[in-house]
Design a protein around this motif. Structure first.
Motif, PDB file in Angstrom:
ATOM      1  N   MET A   1       0.833  -1.205   0.000  1.00  0.00           N
ATOM      2  CA  MET A   1       0.000   0.000   0.000  1.00  0.00           C
ATOM      3  C   MET A   1       0.868   1.256   0.000  1.00  0.00           C
ATOM      4  SD  MET A   1      -2.590   1.359   2.903  1.00  0.00           S
ATOM      5  CE  MET A   1      -1.304   2.222   3.747  1.00  0.00           C
ATOM      6  N   GLU A   2       0.509   2.194  -0.868  1.00  0.00           N
ATOM      7  CA  GLU A   2       1.271   3.442  -0.917  1.00  0.00           C
ATOM      8  C   GLU A   2       0.688   4.428   0.082  1.00  0.00           C
ATOM      9  OE1 GLU A   2       2.445   4.658  -5.137  1.00  0.00           O
ATOM     10  OE2 GLU A   2       0.730   3.349  -5.429  1.00  0.00           O
ATOM     11  N   ARG A   3       1.580   5.259   0.661  1.00  0.00           N
ATOM     12  CA  ARG A   3       1.103   6.305   1.560  1.00  0.00           C
ATOM     13  C   ARG A   3       1.150   7.630   0.841  1.00  0.00           C
ATOM     14  NH1 ARG A   3       0.739   3.927   6.670  1.00  0.00           N
ATOM     15  NH2 ARG A   3       0.042   5.596   8.031  1.00  0.00           N
ATOM     16  N   VAL A   4       0.165   8.441   1.103  1.00  0.00           N
ATOM     17  CA  VAL A   4       0.147   9.767   0.483  1.00  0.00           C
ATOM     18  C   VAL A   4       0.922  10.726   1.371  1.00  0.00           C
ATOM     19  CG1 VAL A   4      -1.327  11.648  -0.304  1.00  0.00           C
ATOM     20  CG2 VAL A   4      -2.116   9.283  -0.505  1.00  0.00           C
ATOM     21  N   PRO A   5       1.954  11.394   0.822  1.00  0.00           N
ATOM     22  CA  PRO A   5       2.755  12.294   1.666  1.00  0.00           C
ATOM     23  C   PRO A   5       1.981  13.545   2.092  1.00  0.00           C
ATOM     24  CG  PRO A   5       3.492  12.373  -0.617  1.00  0.00           C
ATOM     25  CD  PRO A   5       2.438  11.321  -0.549  1.00  0.00           C
ATOM     26  N   VAL A   6       2.228  13.972   3.321  1.00  0.00           N
ATOM     27  CA  VAL A   6       1.599  15.188   3.846  1.00  0.00           C
ATOM     28  C   VAL A   6       2.688  16.231   4.059  1.00  0.00           C
ATOM     29  CG1 VAL A   6       0.258  16.180   5.739  1.00  0.00           C
ATOM     30  CG2 VAL A   6      -0.184  13.825   5.007  1.00  0.00           C
ATOM     31  N   LEU A   7       2.582  17.370   3.392  1.00  0.00           N
ATOM     32  CA  LEU A   7       3.603  18.409   3.508  1.00  0.00           C
ATOM     33  C   LEU A   7       3.112  19.542   4.389  1.00  0.00           C
ATOM     34  CD1 LEU A   7       4.425  18.744  -0.300  1.00  0.00           C
ATOM     35  CD2 LEU A   7       5.532  17.242   1.368  1.00  0.00           C
ATOM     36  N   SER A   8       4.058  20.175   5.094  1.00  0.00           N
ATOM     37  CA  SER A   8       3.719  21.341   5.903  1.00  0.00           C
ATOM     38  C   SER A   8       4.088  22.598   5.146  1.00  0.00           C
ATOM     39  CB  SER A   8       4.529  21.309   7.204  1.00  0.00           C
ATOM     40  OG  SER A   8       3.688  20.979   8.269  1.00  0.00           O
ATOM     41  N   LEU A   9       3.152  23.528   5.063  1.00  0.00           N
ATOM     42  CA  LEU A   9       3.443  24.777   4.355  1.00  0.00           C
ATOM     43  C   LEU A   9       2.862  25.903   5.202  1.00  0.00           C
ATOM     44  CD1 LEU A   9       4.652  25.595   1.512  1.00  0.00           C
ATOM     45  CD2 LEU A   9       2.281  25.887   0.816  1.00  0.00           C
ATOM     46  N   GLY A  10       3.739  26.652   5.896  1.00  0.00           N
ATOM     47  CA  GLY A  10       3.242  27.669   6.810  1.00  0.00           C
ATOM     48  C   GLY A  10       2.378  27.009   7.869  1.00  0.00           C
ATOM     49  N   ASP A  11       1.177  27.532   8.073  1.00  0.00           N
ATOM     50  CA  ASP A  11       0.329  26.887   9.071  1.00  0.00           C
ATOM     51  C   ASP A  11      -0.710  25.983   8.413  1.00  0.00           C
ATOM     52  OD1 ASP A  11      -1.288  28.762   8.024  1.00  0.00           O
ATOM     53  OD2 ASP A  11      -1.826  29.744   9.914  1.00  0.00           O
ATOM     54  N   ALA A  12      -0.383  25.541   7.198  1.00  0.00           N
ATOM     55  CA  ALA A  12      -1.300  24.626   6.527  1.00  0.00           C
ATOM     56  C   ALA A  12      -0.610  23.304   6.207  1.00  0.00           C
ATOM     57  CB  ALA A  12      -1.809  25.263   5.239  1.00  0.00           C
ATOM     58  N   LEU A  13      -1.427  22.264   6.054  1.00  0.00           N
ATOM     59  CA  LEU A  13      -0.906  20.972   5.601  1.00  0.00           C
ATOM     60  C   LEU A  13      -1.354  20.783   4.159  1.00  0.00           C
ATOM     61  CD1 LEU A  13      -1.699  18.720   8.684  1.00  0.00           C
ATOM     62  CD2 LEU A  13       0.503  19.741   8.049  1.00  0.00           C
ATOM     63  N   LEU A  14      -0.417  20.302   3.344  1.00  0.00           N
ATOM     64  CA  LEU A  14      -0.695  20.176   1.929  1.00  0.00           C
ATOM     65  C   LEU A  14      -0.617  18.704   1.528  1.00  0.00           C
ATOM     66  CD1 LEU A  14      -1.127  22.263  -0.341  1.00  0.00           C
ATOM     67  CD2 LEU A  14       1.292  21.969  -0.901  1.00  0.00           C
ATOM     68  N   VAL A  15      -1.700  18.213   0.899  1.00  0.00           N
ATOM     69  CA  VAL A  15      -1.734  16.824   0.443  1.00  0.00           C
ATOM     70  C   VAL A  15      -2.032  16.831  -1.040  1.00  0.00           C
ATOM     71  CG1 VAL A  15      -2.904  14.614   0.652  1.00  0.00           C
ATOM     72  CG2 VAL A  15      -2.643  16.064   2.663  1.00  0.00           C
ATOM     73  N   SER A  16      -1.132  16.260  -1.821  1.00  0.00           N
ATOM     74  CA  SER A  16      -1.388  16.184  -3.251  1.00  0.00           C
ATOM     75  C   SER A  16      -1.470  14.714  -3.627  1.00  0.00           C
ATOM     76  CB  SER A  16      -0.264  16.880  -4.011  1.00  0.00           C
ATOM     77  OG  SER A  16      -0.516  16.768  -5.377  1.00  0.00           O
ATOM     78  N   ILE A  17      -2.657  14.281  -4.033  1.00  0.00           N
ATOM     79  CA  ILE A  17      -2.850  12.853  -4.286  1.00  0.00           C
ATOM     80  C   ILE A  17      -2.447  12.522  -5.720  1.00  0.00           C
ATOM     81  CG2 ILE A  17      -4.540  10.984  -4.340  1.00  0.00           C
ATOM     82  CD1 ILE A  17      -6.048  12.548  -2.158  1.00  0.00           C
ATOM     83  N   GLN A  18      -1.424  11.685  -5.844  1.00  0.00           N
ATOM     84  CA  GLN A  18      -0.883  11.370  -7.173  1.00  0.00           C
ATOM     85  C   GLN A  18      -0.988   9.892  -7.498  1.00  0.00           C
ATOM     86  OE1 GLN A  18       0.256  13.682  -9.239  1.00  0.00           O
ATOM     87  NE2 GLN A  18       0.190  15.428  -7.842  1.00  0.00           N
ATOM     88  N   VAL A  19      -1.620   9.112  -6.609  1.00  0.00           N
ATOM     89  CA  VAL A  19      -1.676   7.666  -6.836  1.00  0.00           C
ATOM     90  C   VAL A  19      -3.126   7.223  -6.983  1.00  0.00           C
ATOM     91  CG1 VAL A  19       0.443   7.179  -5.578  1.00  0.00           C
ATOM     92  CG2 VAL A  19      -1.720   7.219  -4.344  1.00  0.00           C
ATOM     93  N   ASP A  20      -3.309   6.020  -7.518  1.00  0.00           N
ATOM     94  CA  ASP A  20      -4.643   5.421  -7.543  1.00  0.00           C
ATOM     95  C   ASP A  20      -5.037   5.106  -6.108  1.00  0.00           C
ATOM     96  OD1 ASP A  20      -5.626   5.190 -10.202  1.00  0.00           O
ATOM     97  OD2 ASP A  20      -3.988   3.804 -10.621  1.00  0.00           O
ATOM     98  N   LEU A  21      -6.114   5.722  -5.652  1.00  0.00           N
ATOM     99  CA  LEU A  21      -6.458   5.585  -4.241  1.00  0.00           C
ATOM    100  C   LEU A  21      -7.110   4.248  -3.951  1.00  0.00           C
ATOM    101  CD1 LEU A  21      -7.888   9.097  -3.421  1.00  0.00           C
ATOM    102  CD2 LEU A  21      -5.752   8.091  -2.609  1.00  0.00           C
ATOM    103  N   GLN A  22      -6.506   3.496  -3.058  1.00  0.00           N
ATOM    104  CA  GLN A  22      -7.235   2.330  -2.577  1.00  0.00           C
ATOM    105  C   GLN A  22      -7.677   2.618  -1.149  1.00  0.00           C
ATOM    106  OE1 GLN A  22      -6.202  -0.713  -0.452  1.00  0.00           O
ATOM    107  NE2 GLN A  22      -4.286  -1.276  -1.483  1.00  0.00           N
ATOM    108  N   ASP A  23      -8.674   1.851  -0.705  1.00  0.00           N
ATOM    109  CA  ASP A  23      -9.351   2.197   0.536  1.00  0.00           C
ATOM    110  C   ASP A  23      -8.404   2.392   1.717  1.00  0.00           C
ATOM    111  OD1 ASP A  23     -11.427   1.900  -1.139  1.00  0.00           O
ATOM    112  OD2 ASP A  23     -12.442   0.301  -0.042  1.00  0.00           O
TER     113      ASP A  23
END
Lengths: 144, 136, 279
Positions: A1-23
């Protein structure tokens, strides 16, 4: 299973989904985000789904629960970049994602998060210069 | 007269398999040049049904084939499991009705996204759901 | 009908370059120079090769042996239909093979009636295959053109930075509404616009299905992060919507396109002010 990386940007969290999402990936993302919001004190979560070509009822429901969960942790969630075909399909499916804020792209999503964060007043760690002043009711004029 | 070509079968035993089913259905829908929105609807329906096969049936198979009828092309996807079956099909097809783990949009939602929908189920024998989407 | 094994016809087909040459000559007449002799020659030569191979499996053009030949003919008719050839021009080119075969039979010692009949039936069957695929190809061309026309008649226009609109005119059916809506939503992405206006001033009536599509578009736009306003709802349409019990909920509606534009501009922070002293 791939994990989606979570990035910190200032006081926000940024998630960019680039994979086929499985449950399980989506479930793990939900957990990761909850932990990261608490750990970083983030006030906003931005989920970029412009690369996602399908959102079914399970994935859609996860966006709604991520939004509900982050609200409990005092953070705003914006889902950005939903493709037209995906939006049409979700509506057909009967899912309108109540409680989830949306924006056309990352830039506009960040603007919404900044505006929300601004309304609640800057936190001591924030440098006011970083904040673009945004008028009530959306800020295209101020940001452009 | 309907003719069928290129039958492919995939097992559904894990979440990764569900993703593979989506990819196969997408590739086949692109082949017959379904519109982007119709592709997305069909792949979403396949995703719902493959998840049902995994979650409610334990495991099963997805069979995908290309159909031709009167100059139109279509994709048929069949999801079969040998799980416990559905006791009350009408109830299961009601939007919002859920067996507990979801929003209850799986079956009823999938039906709204395709042109043809058939379900064959019996308690103790398993469930087979067949969906078809035609080019416009 | 006694199905002969077609040995004689096959022999005629293989009787050398003469068949090909005669075929091309005969086919050129009905085509009246729409193809160059070179192109026609190549097409006939390729087709002849496919047919020679297929005829090894008999003369039944519906049999598996002819799958390749049928595909070739379908491709040929599709190509010619797109290039504007008439059905008779296309079929005549195939029927011209008859003359070549008859002539070959004649040279070959008079040619008995059975052989001529067999050859004739066989070419007729091939002609029918061609004609059928031609008709199918034409239908496809027509439906593609209808779609293109639809694109032309429903332009999505940019009214202001960040505001796009689609003025709908004429009767809306479900298919048309769907296509227009997809185009509108795609334009939001392509132009980075946060406001869409669907103007239905030019629409005399809507049915339940069309009204539902409009609603779904508004919700879909929202999911994408844009706002969609419906303007120009005629009194009759408002009546229909209320009578049908369709819930328009919190969807923004404006009486005219101008109002809708003003609303969209305001929400992007633009105020329109009349200059003092003018008029």
């Amino acid at each position: 299973m791939e994990r989606v990386p979570v990035l910190s940007l200032g006081d926000a969290l940024l998630v960019s989904i680039q994979v086929d999402l499985q449950d399980n990936t989506v479930l793990a993302l939900q957990e990761d985000l909850a932990e990261r919001i608490v750990a970083t004190g983030a006030r906003g979560v931005l989920i970029d789904i412009s690369a996602v070509d399908i959102v079914d009822s399970f994935i859609g429901r996860m966006f709604a629960s991520i939004a509900a969960l982050s609200r409990l942790l005092d953070a705003e969630t914006v889902v950005v970049g939903m493709r037209p075909a995906v939006a049409i399909t979700l509506v057909e499916l009967g899912l309108s994602l109540p409680g989830v804020r949306t924006a056309l792209d990352v830039e506009r999503g960040m603007r919404i998060l900044r505006a929300a964060s601004e309304r609640r007043g800057p936190r001591p760690a924030d440098e006011p210069d970083d904040l673009v002043p945004v008028a009530e009711g959306g800020g295209a004029a101020a940001g452009a | 007269m309907t003719t069928s070509t290129g039958v492919e079968e995939l097992p559904i035993r894990s979440g990764d398999d569900v993703v593979r089913v989506r990819q196969l259905v997408r590739a086949r829908a692109q082949e017959v040049r379904l519109s982007l929105v119709d592709q997305t609807k069909l792949v979403t329906a396949a995703s719902e049904l493959a998840r049902n096969t995994l979650v409610h049936g334990g495991s099963g198979t997805a069979t995908v084939e290309t159909l031709h009828r009167d100059g139109r092309a279509g994709i048929r996807a069949v999801f079969a499991d040998e799980g416990p079956g559905i006791p009350d099909v009408d109830q299961a097809l009601t939007p919002g009705w859920t067996s507990g783990s979801g929003l209850g949009l799986g079956l009823s939602g999938a039906r709204k996204l395709v042109d043809e929908f058939a379900i064959d189920t019996a308690v103790g024998r398993g469930t087979t759901v067949t969906v078809v989407k035609w080019t416009r | 009908m006694a199905q002969a094994d077609g040995g004689r016809v096959r022999a005629l087909l293989r009787s050398g370059d003469k068949v090909l040459r005669r075929w091309v000559e005969a086919a050129e007449v009905p085509l009246r120079g729409r193809l160059t002799t070179g192109e026609l020659g190549r097409t006939c030569s390729d087709l002849l090769a496919v047919l020679v191979e297929a005829s090894d499996g008999g003369l039944d053009v519906t049999s598996d042996a002819y799958a390749g030949a049928r595909g070739f003919l379908a491709e040929l008719s599709r190509d010619w239909a797109r290039r504007g050839f008439s059905p008779s021009e296309t079929a005549s080119a195939v029927f011209a093979l008859k003359e070549a075969l008859f002539a070959a039979a004649d040279e070959d010692g008079g040619g008995d009636l059975t052989t001529v009949l067999e050859a004739s039936r066989w070419v007729d069957a091939l002609g029918l295959v061609t004609f059928e695929s031609f008709a199918r190809a034409r239908e496809q061309v027509i439906s593609e053109q209808a779609e293109q026309l639809l694109e032309l008649t429903t332009p999505v226009v940019k009214l202001w930075e960040g505001v796009v609109a689609v003025p709908l005119i004429g009767t809306l059916d479900s298919a048309r509404t769907q296509i227009v809506m997809e185009k509108l939503l795609q334009t939001l992405v392509d132009t980075g616009s946060e406001h869409a206006i669907i103007d239905i001033t030019g629409v005399p009536a809507v049915d339940t299905e069309v009204a539902q599509h409009l609603l779904k578009t508004v919700v879909a736009a929202r999911l994408m992060g844009a706002e969609c306003t419906i303007s120009g709802i005629r009194p009759q349409i408002a009546q229909t919507i209320v009578t049908l019990g369709i819930e328009f909920g919190d969807i923004t509606t404006k009486s005219s396109l101008a109002d809708a534009l003003l609303h969209a501009m305001r929400s992007t922070g633009v105020e329109v002010v009349r200059r003092a002293g003018s008029r």
